[in-house]
Structure formats: structure tokens, C-alpha cells
Enzyme design. Structure first.
Site, PDB file in Angstrom:
ATOM      1  N   GLY A  18       0.728  -1.355   0.124  1.00 21.47           N
ATOM      2  CA  GLY A  18      -0.028  -0.096   0.023  1.00 21.47           C
ATOM      3  C   GLY A  18       0.831   1.115   0.011  1.00 21.47           C
ATOM      4  O   GLY A  18       0.419   2.224   0.562  1.00 21.47           O
ATOM      5  N   ARG A  92      -7.026  -8.094  -7.470  1.00 20.65           N
ATOM      6  CA  ARG A  92      -7.886  -8.778  -8.067  1.00 20.65           C
ATOM      7  C   ARG A  92      -8.719  -8.143  -9.215  1.00 20.65           C
ATOM      8  O   ARG A  92      -9.059  -6.950  -8.809  1.00 20.65           O
ATOM      9  CB  ARG A  92      -9.111  -8.969  -6.896  1.00 20.65           C
ATOM     10  CG  ARG A  92     -10.075  -9.791  -7.215  1.00 20.65           C
ATOM     11  CD  ARG A  92     -10.659 -10.504  -5.810  1.00 20.65           C
ATOM     12  NE  ARG A  92     -11.018 -11.804  -5.955  1.00 20.65           N
ATOM     13  CZ  ARG A  92     -12.350 -12.206  -5.578  1.00 20.65           C
ATOM     14  NH1 ARG A  92     -13.386 -11.413  -5.564  1.00 20.65           N
ATOM     15  NH2 ARG A  92     -12.819 -13.330  -6.055  1.00 20.65           N
ATOM     16  N   ILE A  93      -8.922  -8.913 -10.208  1.00 18.34           N
ATOM     17  CA  ILE A  93      -9.705  -8.200 -11.461  1.00 18.34           C
ATOM     18  C   ILE A  93     -11.210  -8.195 -11.098  1.00 18.34           C
ATOM     19  O   ILE A  93     -11.922  -9.155 -10.574  1.00 18.34           O
ATOM     20  CB  ILE A  93      -9.639  -9.367 -12.597  1.00 18.34           C
ATOM     21  CG1 ILE A  93      -7.938  -9.170 -13.459  1.00 18.34           C
ATOM     22  CG2 ILE A  93     -10.272  -8.753 -13.924  1.00 18.34           C
ATOM     23  CD1 ILE A  93      -7.774 -10.024 -14.232  1.00 18.34           C
ATOM     24  N   LEU A  94     -11.650  -7.003 -11.451  1.00 18.72           N
ATOM     25  CA  LEU A  94     -13.247  -6.807 -10.793  1.00 18.72           C
ATOM     26  C   LEU A  94     -13.957  -7.404 -12.096  1.00 18.72           C
ATOM     27  O   LEU A  94     -13.410  -7.126 -13.283  1.00 18.72           O
ATOM     28  CB  LEU A  94     -13.026  -5.236 -10.661  1.00 18.72           C
ATOM     29  CG  LEU A  94     -12.466  -4.623  -9.452  1.00 18.72           C
ATOM     30  CD1 LEU A  94     -12.209  -3.127  -9.584  1.00 18.72           C
ATOM     31  CD2 LEU A  94     -13.145  -5.212  -8.098  1.00 18.72           C
ATOM     32  N   ASN A 108      -6.544   3.698 -11.854  1.00 19.11           N
ATOM     33  CA  ASN A 108      -5.573   2.560 -11.374  1.00 19.11           C
ATOM     34  C   ASN A 108      -4.378   3.293 -11.700  1.00 19.11           C
ATOM     35  O   ASN A 108      -4.163   3.951 -12.493  1.00 19.11           O
ATOM     36  CB  ASN A 108      -5.785   1.281 -12.101  1.00 19.11           C
ATOM     37  CG  ASN A 108      -4.682   0.250 -11.622  1.00 19.11           C
ATOM     38  OD1 ASN A 108      -4.532   0.022 -10.494  1.00 19.11           O
ATOM     39  ND2 ASN A 108      -4.286  -0.639 -12.767  1.00 19.11           N
ATOM     40  N   HIS A 110      -0.453   1.894 -12.852  1.00 20.87           N
ATOM     41  CA  HIS A 110       0.199   0.876 -13.647  1.00 20.87           C
ATOM     42  C   HIS A 110       1.669   1.299 -13.876  1.00 20.87           C
ATOM     43  O   HIS A 110       1.846   2.383 -14.502  1.00 20.87           O
ATOM     44  CB  HIS A 110      -0.450   0.494 -14.954  1.00 20.87           C
ATOM     45  CG  HIS A 110      -0.147  -0.836 -15.409  1.00 20.87           C
ATOM     46  ND1 HIS A 110      -0.217  -1.908 -15.293  1.00 20.87           N
ATOM     47  CD2 HIS A 110       0.784  -0.814 -16.713  1.00 20.87           C
ATOM     48  CE1 HIS A 110       0.274  -2.880 -15.898  1.00 20.87           C
ATOM     49  NE2 HIS A 110       1.122  -2.043 -16.857  1.00 20.87           N
ATOM     50  N   SER A 137       1.835   5.032 -15.468  1.00 19.01           N
ATOM     51  CA  SER A 137       0.548   5.642 -15.877  1.00 19.01           C
ATOM     52  C   SER A 137      -0.618   5.536 -15.009  1.00 19.01           C
ATOM     53  O   SER A 137      -0.873   4.478 -14.292  1.00 19.01           O
ATOM     54  CB  SER A 137       0.272   4.617 -17.394  1.00 19.01           C
ATOM     55  OG  SER A 137       0.941   4.495 -18.230  1.00 19.01           O
ATOM     56  N   THR A 142     -11.483   0.169 -16.955  1.00 16.48           N
ATOM     57  CA  THR A 142     -12.704  -0.581 -17.818  1.00 16.48           C
ATOM     58  C   THR A 142     -12.351  -2.089 -17.763  1.00 16.48           C
ATOM     59  O   THR A 142     -11.788  -2.463 -16.974  1.00 16.48           O
ATOM     60  CB  THR A 142     -12.349  -0.088 -19.327  1.00 16.48           C
ATOM     61  OG1 THR A 142     -11.020  -0.560 -19.741  1.00 16.48           O
ATOM     62  CG2 THR A 142     -12.475   1.474 -19.365  1.00 16.48           C
ATOM     63  N   LEU A 145      -8.142  -5.424 -19.226  1.00 13.71           N
ATOM     64  CA  LEU A 145      -7.215  -5.053 -18.243  1.00 13.71           C
ATOM     65  C   LEU A 145      -6.151  -3.964 -18.564  1.00 13.71           C
ATOM     66  O   LEU A 145      -5.803  -3.916 -19.852  1.00 13.71           O
ATOM     67  CB  LEU A 145      -6.538  -6.340 -18.147  1.00 13.71           C
ATOM     68  CG  LEU A 145      -5.303  -6.399 -16.881  1.00 13.71           C
ATOM     69  CD1 LEU A 145      -5.973  -6.457 -15.528  1.00 13.71           C
ATOM     70  CD2 LEU A 145      -4.580  -7.457 -17.090  1.00 13.71           C
ATOM     71  N   ASP A 146      -6.049  -3.050 -17.963  1.00 14.22           N
ATOM     72  CA  ASP A 146      -5.088  -2.007 -18.179  1.00 14.22           C
ATOM     73  C   ASP A 146      -5.286  -1.310 -19.426  1.00 14.22           C
ATOM     74  O   ASP A 146      -4.357  -0.730 -20.169  1.00 14.22           O
ATOM     75  CB  ASP A 146      -3.529  -2.475 -18.028  1.00 14.22           C
ATOM     76  CG  ASP A 146      -3.231  -3.065 -16.646  1.00 14.22           C
ATOM     77  OD1 ASP A 146      -3.823  -2.434 -15.549  1.00 14.22           O
ATOM     78  OD2 ASP A 146      -2.591  -4.004 -16.581  1.00 14.22           O
TER      79      ASP A 146
HETATM   80  C1  GRF Z   1       2.800  -0.523  -7.976  1.00 13.69           C
HETATM   81  O1  GRF Z   1       3.863  -0.817  -8.674  1.00 13.69           O
HETATM   82  C2  GRF Z   1       1.522  -0.207  -8.766  1.00 13.69           C
HETATM   83  O2  GRF Z   1       1.969   0.496  -9.989  1.00 13.69           O
HETATM   84  C3  GRF Z   1       1.127  -1.771  -9.077  1.00 13.69           C
HETATM   85  O3  GRF Z   1       1.241  -2.531  -8.021  1.00 13.69           O
HETATM   86  C4  GRF Z   1       2.121  -1.852  -7.232  1.00 13.69           C
HETATM   87  C5  GRF Z   1       1.656  -1.249  -5.910  1.00 13.69           C
HETATM   88  O4  GRF Z   1       2.560  -0.939  -4.625  1.00 13.69           O
HETATM   89  N1  GRF Z   1      -0.330  -1.406  -9.655  1.00 13.69           N
HETATM   90  P1  GRF Z   1       1.873  -0.544  -3.526  1.00 13.69           P
HETATM   91  O5  GRF Z   1       1.129  -1.541  -2.926  1.00 13.69           O
HETATM   92  O6  GRF Z   1       1.280   0.845  -3.704  1.00 13.69           O
HETATM   93  O7  GRF Z   1       3.132  -0.214  -2.725  1.00 13.69           O
END
Ligand code: GRF
Length: 189
Positions: A18, A92-94, A108, A110, A137, A142, A145-146
Site C-alpha cells: 500500500g 483482483r480483477i473486478l 488505477n 500501472h 501511468s 474498464t 485489463l489496463d
Molecule cells: C505498484 O507498482 C503499482 O503500480 C502496481 O502495483 C504496485 C503496488 O505497490 N499496480 P504498492 O502496494 O502501492 O506499494
């Protein structure tokens, strides 16, 4: 309905440490993180949120039917009058039903320059491809995915000899700046 709610009331969904969630909380500007939710009851990020008296919701999603789990999450989002969902390392994929209901209201982060390297192992793939630049990014979520609209991106150089871990750490630092900025802009739109 989510579209009638205050966009500035944000739920962050996590599955692990987190660190992006912490950045969103600590740099909140024009929005407030009013709920941290997780599919992993032992996610370290949850403990951090609890220590700061941020409301949390969690239910181990293993073995639970997706629709049932999402219904319970939705109830918590309703209870907290959430207007925006920020995924931050949520693994988890919603379901399409959930993402459609929240369309335009879920973001999100990524760790790649989308549309490059959707999915997992982004840093490894960027290094193996011989890229000289990577990044992160913030995008709308949607069904695919990504693949939703990109709201913000930041580039990070890849140095010769970079390992996956080194690149991950460099990108993560930039994620922590980009996500709060992008969310602050998003809630103003
Ligand atoms: C990050 O690299 C984020 O881009 C990806 O998952 C990782 C999560 O890290 N979606 P954290 O739990 O926020 O430290």
C-alpha cells in the site's frame, strides 16, 4: 448511484504493502481517502490505515464467488458514500458488471508507459526489450485489463545494468508523485 456521489470521497483498494495508498493519503489535495479496502486481510497497508484511524474494510476473497464479494464491497462503498475508487496494487480483477457500474469513477496506477506492457512483470519486460525509458501511468479502469483512458504518465529512465528491483524502486518513487497529482486533477474535472 456512484455518479450522484461526491467524487472527492475516495476509497483506495489495495492487496499488499500500500505504498501508493499512503502517498494518496499523505498528499491528498481536493479529495479525501475515506476508506481503504482490501481482499487480503493481512495486507500491510490496512494496518497502516488503521493506525491513522482511516476506516478499513476487508474480506478475504479466496474461495468467495466474485459477485458475492463485490456486493459486500459495494455495500461498504455505499456506507462511506464513496464517489471515486483508486486501485493501488489491487490484485483482483473486478467483474465487468462492477467496472461498468463504476465506469469513469475508477482509477488505477500501472508501472509502465501504457499501452506498453499491460499486465504483470512490466519492469522485467521493459528491461528485456532493451527499452531506455519506462515509467508509470494513471488510467481509468474498464472491463479490459489496463486499457482505459490514460489520465497521466511520467517517464523514468532505464540505466544500463538495471535489475528489475532497481527499476521497480525508481518507478515506484515516481508513482508516489504522479498518482496523488492525477487524482487531485481528476476530482476537479
Ligand atoms: C505498484 O507498482 C503499482 O503500480 C502496481 O502495483 C504496485 C503496488 O505497490 N499496480 P504498492 O502496494 O502501492 O506499494
Amino acid at each position: 448511484m456512484p455518479e450522484q456521489r461526491d467524487k472527492r470521497r475516495v476509497a483506495v483498494l489495495i492487496s499488499g504493502r500500500g505504498s501508493n495508498m499512503r502517498a494518496l493519503v499523505e498528499q491528498a489535495n481536493g479529495y479525501e481517502v475515506v476508506l481503504v479496502a482490501s481482499n487480503k486481510p493481512l495486507a500491510p497497508g490496512l494496518a497502516w490505515a488503521r493506525e491513522r484511524a482511516i476506516p478499513t474494510w476487508t474480506w478475504d476473497s479466496r474461495g468467495v464467488e466474485k459477485a458475492v464479494w463485490e456486493e459486500a464491497l459495494e455495500q461498504s462503498l455505499t456506507d462511506h458514500r464513496i464517489g471515486t475508487i483508486a486501485l493501488a496494487g489491487f490484485m483482483r480483477i473486478l467483474s465487468p458488471e462492477f467496472t461498468r457500474r463504476w465506469s469513469g469513477r475508477i482509477l488505477n496506477i500501472h508501472p509502465s508507459l501504457l499501452p506498453k506492457y499491460r499486465g504483470l512483470d512490466t519492469h522485467k519486460r521493459a528491461i528485456e526489450a532493451g527499452d531506455s525509458v519506462s515509467g508509470c501511468s494513471v488510467h481509468l479502469v474498464t472491463e479490459e485489463l489496463d486499457s482505459g483512458d490514460v489520465l497521466a504518465q511520467a517517464e523514468v529512465p532505464i540505466s544500463a545494468g538495471d535489475t528489475e528491483g532497481m527499476l521497480e524502486a525508481r518507478v515506484l518513487e515516481v508513482e508516489h508523485q504522479l498518482y496523488p497529482e492525477a487524482l487531485a486533477e481528476f476530482v476537479e474535472r
